[in-house]
Design a protein around this motif. Structure first.
Motif, PDB file in Angstrom:
ATOM      1  N   HIS A 131       0.576  -1.190   0.103  1.00 14.74           N
ATOM      2  CA  HIS A 131      -0.049   0.029  -0.132  1.00 14.74           C
ATOM      3  C   HIS A 131       0.826   1.231  -0.036  1.00 14.74           C
ATOM      4  CE1 HIS A 131      -3.705  -2.274   0.547  1.00 14.74           C
ATOM      5  NE2 HIS A 131      -3.187  -2.791   1.516  1.00 14.74           N
ATOM      6  N   ASP A 132       2.096   1.406   0.185  1.00  9.87           N
ATOM      7  CA  ASP A 132       2.811   2.390   0.015  1.00  9.87           C
ATOM      8  C   ASP A 132       2.908   3.296  -1.145  1.00  9.87           C
ATOM      9  OD1 ASP A 132       4.640   1.024  -1.597  1.00  9.87           O
ATOM     10  OD2 ASP A 132       6.440   1.863  -0.871  1.00  9.87           O
ATOM     11  N   ARG A 133       2.666   2.845  -2.194  1.00  5.69           N
ATOM     12  CA  ARG A 133       2.448   3.899  -3.409  1.00  5.69           C
ATOM     13  C   ARG A 133       1.296   4.665  -3.240  1.00  5.69           C
ATOM     14  NH1 ARG A 133       6.878   5.918  -3.969  1.00  5.69           N
ATOM     15  NH2 ARG A 133       6.914   4.825  -2.074  1.00  5.69           N
ATOM     16  N   ARG A 134       0.228   3.682  -2.909  1.00  5.92           N
ATOM     17  CA  ARG A 134      -1.100   4.516  -2.671  1.00  5.92           C
ATOM     18  C   ARG A 134      -1.215   5.224  -1.709  1.00  5.92           C
ATOM     19  NH1 ARG A 134      -6.617   0.666  -1.822  1.00  5.92           N
ATOM     20  NH2 ARG A 134      -8.045   2.564  -2.087  1.00  5.92           N
ATOM     21  N   LEU A 135      -0.379   5.032  -0.509  1.00 11.49           N
ATOM     22  CA  LEU A 135      -0.345   6.109   0.336  1.00 11.49           C
ATOM     23  C   LEU A 135       0.118   7.320   0.002  1.00 11.49           C
ATOM     24  CD1 LEU A 135       0.269   3.991   3.695  1.00 11.49           C
ATOM     25  CD2 LEU A 135      -1.517   5.429   3.501  1.00 11.49           C
ATOM     26  N   LEU A 136       1.202   7.180  -0.706  1.00 10.44           N
ATOM     27  CA  LEU A 136       2.010   8.358  -1.164  1.00 10.44           C
ATOM     28  C   LEU A 136       1.198   9.041  -1.985  1.00 10.44           C
ATOM     29  CD1 LEU A 136       4.713  10.026  -1.362  1.00 10.44           C
ATOM     30  CD2 LEU A 136       5.391   8.622  -3.120  1.00 10.44           C
ATOM     31  N   VAL A 184      -6.981   4.919 -21.484  1.00 16.10           N
ATOM     32  CA  VAL A 184      -7.549   5.146 -20.124  1.00 16.10           C
ATOM     33  C   VAL A 184      -8.926   5.147 -19.978  1.00 16.10           C
ATOM     34  CG1 VAL A 184      -7.477   6.088 -17.805  1.00 16.10           C
ATOM     35  CG2 VAL A 184      -5.358   5.472 -18.802  1.00 16.10           C
ATOM     36  N   SER A 185      -9.352   6.200 -20.688  1.00 14.31           N
ATOM     37  CA  SER A 185     -10.886   6.583 -20.894  1.00 14.31           C
ATOM     38  C   SER A 185     -11.727   5.360 -21.208  1.00 14.31           C
ATOM     39  CB  SER A 185     -11.268   7.936 -21.733  1.00 14.31           C
ATOM     40  OG  SER A 185     -10.503   9.059 -21.033  1.00 14.31           O
ATOM     41  N   ARG A 186     -11.133   4.866 -22.324  1.00 14.39           N
ATOM     42  CA  ARG A 186     -12.192   3.537 -22.897  1.00 14.39           C
ATOM     43  C   ARG A 186     -12.100   2.566 -21.784  1.00 14.39           C
ATOM     44  NH1 ARG A 186      -8.855   4.169 -27.544  1.00 14.39           N
ATOM     45  NH2 ARG A 186      -7.945   2.287 -26.821  1.00 14.39           N
ATOM     46  N   ARG A 187     -11.050   2.194 -21.283  1.00 19.06           N
ATOM     47  CA  ARG A 187     -11.100   1.191 -20.200  1.00 19.06           C
ATOM     48  C   ARG A 187     -11.871   1.252 -18.986  1.00 19.06           C
ATOM     49  NH1 ARG A 187      -8.019  -3.092 -21.515  1.00 19.06           N
ATOM     50  NH2 ARG A 187      -8.088  -3.910 -19.279  1.00 19.06           N
ATOM     51  N   VAL A 188     -11.767   2.593 -18.496  1.00 15.84           N
ATOM     52  CA  VAL A 188     -12.533   3.008 -17.312  1.00 15.84           C
ATOM     53  C   VAL A 188     -14.215   3.058 -17.776  1.00 15.84           C
ATOM     54  CG1 VAL A 188     -13.114   5.135 -15.973  1.00 15.84           C
ATOM     55  CG2 VAL A 188     -10.706   4.186 -16.201  1.00 15.84           C
ATOM     56  N   CYS A 245      -2.511   0.080 -20.020  1.00 18.18           N
ATOM     57  CA  CYS A 245      -2.404   1.015 -21.272  1.00 18.18           C
ATOM     58  C   CYS A 245      -0.848   1.139 -21.700  1.00 18.18           C
ATOM     59  CB  CYS A 245      -3.020   2.389 -21.227  1.00 18.18           C
ATOM     60  SG  CYS A 245      -4.797   1.860 -21.226  1.00 18.18           S
ATOM     61  N   LEU A 246       0.087   1.454 -20.616  1.00 12.26           N
ATOM     62  CA  LEU A 246       1.471   1.497 -20.723  1.00 12.26           C
ATOM     63  C   LEU A 246       1.987   0.263 -21.314  1.00 12.26           C
ATOM     64  CD1 LEU A 246       2.343   3.304 -17.578  1.00 12.26           C
ATOM     65  CD2 LEU A 246       2.799   4.233 -19.684  1.00 12.26           C
ATOM     66  N   LEU A 303      -9.998   7.291  -9.091  1.00  5.94           N
ATOM     67  CA  LEU A 303      -8.538   7.360  -9.373  1.00  5.94           C
ATOM     68  C   LEU A 303      -7.806   6.040  -9.493  1.00  5.94           C
ATOM     69  CD1 LEU A 303      -8.085  10.281  -6.846  1.00  5.94           C
ATOM     70  CD2 LEU A 303      -7.766  10.068  -9.458  1.00  5.94           C
ATOM     71  N   GLU A 304      -8.271   4.864  -8.571  1.00  3.09           N
ATOM     72  CA  GLU A 304      -7.651   3.685  -8.541  1.00  3.09           C
ATOM     73  C   GLU A 304      -7.948   2.975  -9.866  1.00  3.09           C
ATOM     74  OE1 GLU A 304      -5.109   0.782  -7.266  1.00  3.09           O
ATOM     75  OE2 GLU A 304      -5.629   3.010  -6.357  1.00  3.09           O
ATOM     76  N   ARG A 305      -9.162   3.097 -10.450  1.00  4.25           N
ATOM     77  CA  ARG A 305      -9.629   2.454 -11.736  1.00  4.25           C
ATOM     78  C   ARG A 305      -8.772   3.143 -12.530  1.00  4.25           C
ATOM     79  NH1 ARG A 305     -14.777   2.970  -9.460  1.00  4.25           N
ATOM     80  NH2 ARG A 305     -15.090   4.870 -10.530  1.00  4.25           N
ATOM     81  N   ARG A 306      -8.601   4.560 -12.655  1.00  7.98           N
ATOM     82  CA  ARG A 306      -7.722   5.160 -13.581  1.00  7.98           C
ATOM     83  C   ARG A 306      -6.311   4.659 -13.467  1.00  7.98           C
ATOM     84  NH1 ARG A 306      -9.823   8.815 -16.849  1.00  7.98           N
ATOM     85  NH2 ARG A 306      -7.849   9.986 -17.113  1.00  7.98           N
ATOM     86  N   ARG A 307      -5.894   4.461 -12.387  1.00  9.64           N
ATOM     87  CA  ARG A 307      -4.415   4.097 -12.408  1.00  9.64           C
ATOM     88  C   ARG A 307      -4.108   2.753 -12.889  1.00  9.64           C
ATOM     89  NH1 ARG A 307      -1.020   1.097  -9.425  1.00  9.64           N
ATOM     90  NH2 ARG A 307      -2.859   0.174  -8.306  1.00  9.64           N
ATOM     91  N   GLU A 308      -4.956   1.857 -12.472  1.00 11.29           N
ATOM     92  CA  GLU A 308      -5.074   0.399 -13.105  1.00 11.29           C
ATOM     93  C   GLU A 308      -5.072   0.398 -14.448  1.00 11.29           C
ATOM     94  OE1 GLU A 308      -8.183  -1.595 -10.884  1.00 11.29           O
ATOM     95  OE2 GLU A 308      -6.923  -1.545  -9.002  1.00 11.29           O
TER      96      GLU A 308
END
Length: 173
Positions: A13-18, A161-165, A110-111, A100-105
């Motif tokens: 969880h450290d990156r999410r906390l950051l 990202v927009s399509r996936r979300v 996508c990357l 935000l979590e859905r967009r990050r995933e």
């Protein structure tokens, strides 16, 4: 619970906390300092953690208080948010957390779809101290060319990202 369990939870969880802390603090260095303080506080109170509950919300409470403590120490700094602004940021961040979590995933997926040269350019532009001018010299390109290339990569990522979300949101409905 032992130190190994704590370390596993913190690493997960450290990156999410950051990211949470970064929404409340203007400088990355300060946010990383608060993350370290949060990790220390979490370790000191780990015996109180209920393993039947989600770790992240429990950890966020500690991060929130560490942000407040850090703000008190730096209260004279002109870049410290007023309390009202901080509270608004916290409320907004909480309401956007799922999205935000859905967009990050989606971004991670996508990357992986980009060609390696584009991933390398993004990494070098945003994760290293290299400037566009330095990259342009090394890649034998103009800065303008690299900016255009980065714009196109960002546009493709945003569309992906927009399509996936949108498709994941439609599936949930």
């Amino acid at each position: 619970m032992d130190g190994g369990q704590f370390a596993a939870l913190l690493v997960r969880h450290d990156r999410r906390l950051l990211r949470y802390i970064l929404t409340l603090m203007p400088r990355r260095g300060d946010a990383e300092e608060v993350l370290q303080r949060t990790a220390t506080a979490l370790w000191e109170h780990f015996a109180e953690y209920d393993p039947t509950r989600d770790f992240f919300p429990w950890a966020v409470r500690f991060a929130y208080f560490e942000v407040l403590n850090y703000r008190k120490e730096w209260a004279r700094d002109r870049l410290v948010f007023r309390s009202e602004v901080l509270e608004e940021l916290i409320d907004t961040r909480a309401s956007l957390d799922g999205m935000l979590e859905r967009r990050r995933e989606a971004l991670l997926v996508c990357l992986r779809q980009l060609v390696p040269q584009d991933v390398d350019l993004l990494r070098r532009r945003y994760c290293s101290p290299e400037t566009i001018a330095m990259l342009a010299r090394e890649l034998d390109a103009t800065a303008k060319t690299l900016y255009r290339r980065l714009d196109r990569i960002r546009e493709r990522l945003e569309e992906c990202v927009s399509r996936r979300v949108a498709s994941s949101t439609a599936e949930e409905a």
